[in-house]
Motif scaffolding. Sequence first.
Motif, PDB file in Angstrom:
ATOM      1  N   SER A 113      -0.874   2.855  -2.871  1.00  0.00           N
ATOM      2  CA  SER A 113       0.272   1.989  -2.552  1.00  0.00           C
ATOM      3  C   SER A 113       0.929   1.426  -3.804  1.00  0.00           C
ATOM      4  O   SER A 113       2.075   0.974  -3.760  1.00  0.00           O
ATOM      5  N   ASP A 114       0.227   1.470  -4.933  1.00  0.00           N
ATOM      6  CA  ASP A 114       0.793   1.010  -6.199  1.00  0.00           C
ATOM      7  C   ASP A 114       1.732   2.050  -6.824  1.00  0.00           C
ATOM      8  O   ASP A 114       2.402   1.743  -7.816  1.00  0.00           O
ATOM      9  N   ARG A 115       1.774   3.226  -6.267  1.00  0.00           N
ATOM     10  CA  ARG A 115       2.659   4.291  -6.771  1.00  0.00           C
ATOM     11  C   ARG A 115       3.895   4.347  -5.885  1.00  0.00           C
ATOM     12  O   ARG A 115       3.781   4.550  -4.670  1.00  0.00           O
ATOM     13  N   ALA A 116       5.059   4.175  -6.477  1.00  0.00           N
ATOM     14  CA  ALA A 116       6.311   4.067  -5.712  1.00  0.00           C
ATOM     15  C   ALA A 116       6.533   5.247  -4.773  1.00  0.00           C
ATOM     16  O   ALA A 116       6.992   5.067  -3.637  1.00  0.00           O
ATOM     17  N   GLU A 117       6.196   6.447  -5.225  1.00  0.00           N
ATOM     18  CA  GLU A 117       6.452   7.632  -4.399  1.00  0.00           C
ATOM     19  C   GLU A 117       5.483   7.753  -3.226  1.00  0.00           C
ATOM     20  O   GLU A 117       5.753   8.464  -2.258  1.00  0.00           O
ATOM     21  N   LEU A 118       4.340   7.060  -3.309  1.00  0.00           N
ATOM     22  CA  LEU A 118       3.339   7.146  -2.241  1.00  0.00           C
ATOM     23  C   LEU A 118       3.330   5.929  -1.321  1.00  0.00           C
ATOM     24  O   LEU A 118       2.840   6.003  -0.194  1.00  0.00           O
ATOM     25  N   ALA A 119       3.873   4.805  -1.772  1.00  0.00           N
ATOM     26  CA  ALA A 119       3.824   3.559  -1.010  1.00  0.00           C
ATOM     27  C   ALA A 119       4.386   3.699   0.411  1.00  0.00           C
ATOM     28  O   ALA A 119       3.758   3.210   1.357  1.00  0.00           O
ATOM     29  N   PRO A 120       5.519   4.377   0.612  1.00  0.00           N
ATOM     30  CA  PRO A 120       6.020   4.502   1.989  1.00  0.00           C
ATOM     31  C   PRO A 120       5.069   5.293   2.897  1.00  0.00           C
ATOM     32  O   PRO A 120       4.931   4.979   4.083  1.00  0.00           O
ATOM     33  N   LEU A 121       4.389   6.269   2.328  1.00  0.00           N
ATOM     34  CA  LEU A 121       3.433   7.040   3.122  1.00  0.00           C
ATOM     35  C   LEU A 121       2.206   6.211   3.457  1.00  0.00           C
ATOM     36  O   LEU A 121       1.664   6.301   4.556  1.00  0.00           O
ATOM     37  N   VAL A 122       1.755   5.400   2.517  1.00  0.00           N
ATOM     38  CA  VAL A 122       0.618   4.501   2.770  1.00  0.00           C
ATOM     39  C   VAL A 122       0.993   3.538   3.891  1.00  0.00           C
ATOM     40  O   VAL A 122       0.202   3.301   4.813  1.00  0.00           O
ATOM     41  N   ASP A 123       2.215   3.006   3.843  1.00  0.00           N
ATOM     42  CA  ASP A 123       2.673   2.111   4.910  1.00  0.00           C
ATOM     43  C   ASP A 123       2.667   2.829   6.257  1.00  0.00           C
ATOM     44  O   ASP A 123       2.261   2.255   7.268  1.00  0.00           O
TER      45      ASP A 123
END
Length: 153
Positions: free
Chosen positions: A134-144
């Motif tokens: 979630s600390d990586r901008a490109e992955l944060a939406p997927l974590v959400d």
Amino acid sequence: MSRTPDPALVGLAQGWCALSALHSRIEAHLERALQAHHDLSVREFSVLDVLSRQHDGEGGHLRMNEVADAVVLSQSATTRLVTRLEDRGLLTRYLCPTDRRGIYTDVTDAGRSLLAEARPTNDAALREALKDASDRAELAPLVDAVRSLSPSS
């Protein structure tokens, strides 16, 4: 002659790459934790987990092809994995009482015990992997999106 890429396809490809990266990060984190603390692979944990949810009654037991579908492995890879877990005393196989061609697999007491010990490790590693991602901008939406699937969210 060069064609301009379709922006929608470029977006899909970028989304797929991000999803693949998230999956790989989580799986690698789980693998390290489960191997280090319980001598289990992610796939072994998944098979034990899926089979531990079986119950008596209609539709309560899984055939090998259903186990393969549940853990997203080929039937041959699933059979090899089940054999390794059976050799370790964590699973047992038996013929289906109503269809002698069918083979069921059950978790042994030792398998249930190991699964119970490994579940907190798996859960903690999953939380850690999701937090890191979630600390990586490109992955944060997927974590959400993953977190939104949880009934406790």
